[in-house]
Design an enzyme around this catalytic site. Structure first.
Site, PDB file in Angstrom:
ATOM      1  N   MET A 237       0.851  -1.195   0.000  1.00 15.44           N
ATOM      2  CA  MET A 237       0.000   0.000   0.000  1.00 15.44           C
ATOM      3  C   MET A 237       0.885   1.243   0.000  1.00 15.44           C
ATOM      4  O   MET A 237       1.577   1.527   0.980  1.00 15.44           O
ATOM      5  CB  MET A 237      -0.914   0.004   1.222  1.00 15.44           C
ATOM      6  CG  MET A 237      -1.855  -1.204   1.309  1.00 15.44           C
ATOM      7  SD  MET A 237      -3.045  -1.282  -0.045  1.00 15.44           S
ATOM      8  CE  MET A 237      -4.061   0.147   0.300  1.00 15.44           C
ATOM      9  N   SER A 238       0.850   1.986  -1.094  1.00 12.62           N
ATOM     10  CA  SER A 238       1.714   3.162  -1.233  1.00 12.62           C
ATOM     11  C   SER A 238       1.019   4.453  -0.847  1.00 12.62           C
ATOM     12  O   SER A 238       1.658   5.497  -0.742  1.00 12.62           O
ATOM     13  CB  SER A 238       2.188   3.278  -2.681  1.00 12.62           C
ATOM     14  OG  SER A 238       1.083   3.551  -3.534  1.00 12.62           O
TER      15      SER A 238
ATOM     16  N   ASP B 192      -3.553   3.171  -7.338  1.00 15.85           N
ATOM     17  CA  ASP B 192      -3.351   1.855  -7.934  1.00 15.85           C
ATOM     18  C   ASP B 192      -3.301   0.749  -6.882  1.00 15.85           C
ATOM     19  O   ASP B 192      -3.935  -0.300  -7.040  1.00 15.85           O
ATOM     20  CB  ASP B 192      -2.069   1.844  -8.771  1.00 15.85           C
ATOM     21  CG  ASP B 192      -2.122   2.850  -9.908  1.00 15.85           C
ATOM     22  OD1 ASP B 192      -3.206   3.010 -10.497  1.00 15.85           O
ATOM     23  OD2 ASP B 192      -1.093   3.484 -10.199  1.00 15.85           O
ATOM     24  N   SER B 193      -2.551   0.965  -5.809  1.00 14.36           N
ATOM     25  CA  SER B 193      -2.503  -0.044  -4.752  1.00 14.36           C
ATOM     26  C   SER B 193      -3.828  -0.115  -4.004  1.00 14.36           C
ATOM     27  O   SER B 193      -4.243  -1.194  -3.555  1.00 14.36           O
ATOM     28  CB  SER B 193      -1.352   0.239  -3.783  1.00 14.36           C
ATOM     29  OG  SER B 193      -1.472   1.514  -3.176  1.00 14.36           O
TER      30      SER B 193
ATOM     31  N   CYS C  34      14.981  -0.468  -7.279  1.00 13.66           N
ATOM     32  CA  CYS C  34      14.078  -0.516  -6.128  1.00 13.66           C
ATOM     33  C   CYS C  34      13.129  -1.699  -6.240  1.00 13.66           C
ATOM     34  O   CYS C  34      12.885  -2.412  -5.258  1.00 13.66           O
ATOM     35  CB  CYS C  34      13.293   0.790  -6.017  1.00 13.66           C
ATOM     36  SG  CYS C  34      12.099   0.817  -4.661  1.00 13.66           S
TER      37      CYS C  34
ATOM     38  N   GLY D  48       0.551  -2.445  -7.121  1.00 16.03           N
ATOM     39  CA  GLY D  48      -0.294  -1.706  -8.049  1.00 16.03           C
ATOM     40  C   GLY D  48       0.372  -1.443  -9.379  1.00 16.03           C
ATOM     41  O   GLY D  48       0.135  -0.404  -9.998  1.00 16.03           O
TER      42      GLY D  48
ATOM     43  N   CYS E  15      11.619   9.065  -5.840  1.00 18.96           N
ATOM     44  CA  CYS E  15      11.034   9.336  -4.521  1.00 18.96           C
ATOM     45  C   CYS E  15      11.929  10.187  -3.641  1.00 18.96           C
ATOM     46  O   CYS E  15      11.471  11.111  -2.994  1.00 18.96           O
ATOM     47  CB  CYS E  15      10.693   8.028  -3.825  1.00 18.96           C
ATOM     48  SG  CYS E  15      11.501   7.735  -2.259  1.00 18.96           S
TER      49      CYS E  15
END
Length: 377
Positions: free
Chosen positions: A23-24, A28-29, A113, A138, A210
């Site tokens: 879960m970001s 999408d997630s 990553c 996602g 990020c």
């Protein structure tokens, strides 16, 4: 409006199978978790913190993302776990990123990553601590088991397909992973999120790296690598300016060169066509099809094949040398155990050492490698 269902190509659901969803805090997630719940899986979320920002840092916004992830999990009635992979990220992703830039290459940290964090550290944590049967992300890719071995396919949404970033996965990792949104268009994903009242339905997609966020890339990089100014030369050897460091530039770059309005030049824009590391010289030329910018092929190493075997020597396949590039027809020739020579059917512009070359057979992502050097002949 009715909820849009994913196609039947998803893995057959089993009620007692536990899926840990990365879960970001993004849409999408969020929708991935919802779709898996709807298919009957036992779903729990796991939020990863991969970068340690200080209290005044507004760039990664991990706290805001965690808040959104928690809100979605509360809405769906699932548990959210958290884990800090900042140490693993620094050692395995960020230090690689710096080393490649120091060498004058242009790396893609998102690919590393995925390899080291999302489908290694995350999978190990999900297995060892959370007793997962599957993990889910996602990402806009698909999984197929039709051949008897898990394969990774391009996502349905060609504009969002992320197989380029996931080529380092093995078929074993693919077999442990679910990709629900890969069967959908991005617009359908947002529609589902809105229909379900998920807070992330209109959240802006994350872009860029990020750990850099909204900061200027040059400002960020200069805090870790000292600048080494040098000359900007034309392909003919004329000095026409100075650069602050080769690491700030990539092949095919047009903006930020500061060399407009040169005497005796035409109106065509200037592009970076080469970086001569031994002389610390940035070479530029006019026009996006400048001969120095074109290549007929490349050598790649650090190979990874999803099936752990790879295509046949001389295989006629396609390749992407950067994200969202159209597929380029090519032939692949092995040059030792961990190196390939790739020849394009037609010359290609701005192929960049340090970037990943990802190979495809129609919809199937075969794997890829890191571009080492170019062929210009």
């Amino acid at each position: 409006m009715a909820i849009i269902e994913p196609t039947a190509a998803l893995i057959e659901p089993t009620a007692n199978k536990k899926v840990i969803v990365g879960m970001s805090g993004g849409v999408d997630s969020s929708v991935s978790a919802y779709l898996l719940l709807k298919q009957g899986y036992q779903v729990e979320g796991l939020f990863m913190k991969n970068w340690e920002e200080d209290d005044t840092d507004e760039y990664c916004a991990a706290a805001d993302d965690l808040k959104d992830a928690q809100a979605v999990c509360d809405k769906l009635g699932i548990k959210l776990h958290t884990v800090n992979f900042a140490s693993e990220y620094w050692d395995n992703v960020f230090e690689y990123f710096l080393a490649e830039y120091k060498a004058g290459r242009t790396p893609n940290p998102d690919i590393i990553c995925n390899k080291e964090i999302k489908f290694k550290a995350f999978l190990e944590f999900a297995d060892d601590i959370l007793d997962a049967d599957y993990i889910a992300m996602g990402h806009y890719v698909r999984r197929s088991d039709d051949s008897g071995q898990s394969q990774m396919l391009r996502g349905i949404d060609g504009n969002k397909d992320q197989s380029y970033f996931l080529y380092t996965l093995s078929h074993e990792q693919v077999s442990r992973s679910l990709f629900p949104v890969g069967e959908l268009e991005k617009s359908e994903v947002r529609e589902i999120a809105k229909e379900m009242g998920l807070i992330t339905h209109d959240k802006k997609d994350s872009t860029g790296i990020c750990f850099i966020g909204e900061r200027k890339f040059t400002d960020f990089l200069s805090t870790f690598l000292p600048a080494q100014p040098g000359n900007i030369e034309t392909a003919e050897g004329e000095v026409i300016g100075t650069h602050q460091g080769l690491m700030y530039h990539t092949l095919g770059q047009r903006k930020g060169l500061g060399i407009g309005g040169m005497k005796n030049s035409n109106d065509d824009p200037w592009y970076v066509v080469d970086k001569e590391m031994d002389r610390n010289v940035l070479v530029v030329g006019q026009g996006g099809n400048h001969p120095r910018l074109m290549s007929t092929g490349f050598y790649a190493d650090q190979l990874h094949w999803v099936d752990r075997i790879g295509p046949d020597n001389g295989a006629k396949i396609t390749v992407k040398t950067r994200y969202r590039q159209r597929d380029v027809a090519c032939s692949l020739h092995y040059d030792g155990e961990d190196r390939v020579k790739v020849l394009f059917d037609e010359p290609v512009a701005a192929v960049t050492p340090g970037q990943s070359a990802v190979f495809y057979d129609a919809e199937v992502c075969l794997g890829g490698g890191i571009i080492d050097s170019l062929i210009r002949e």
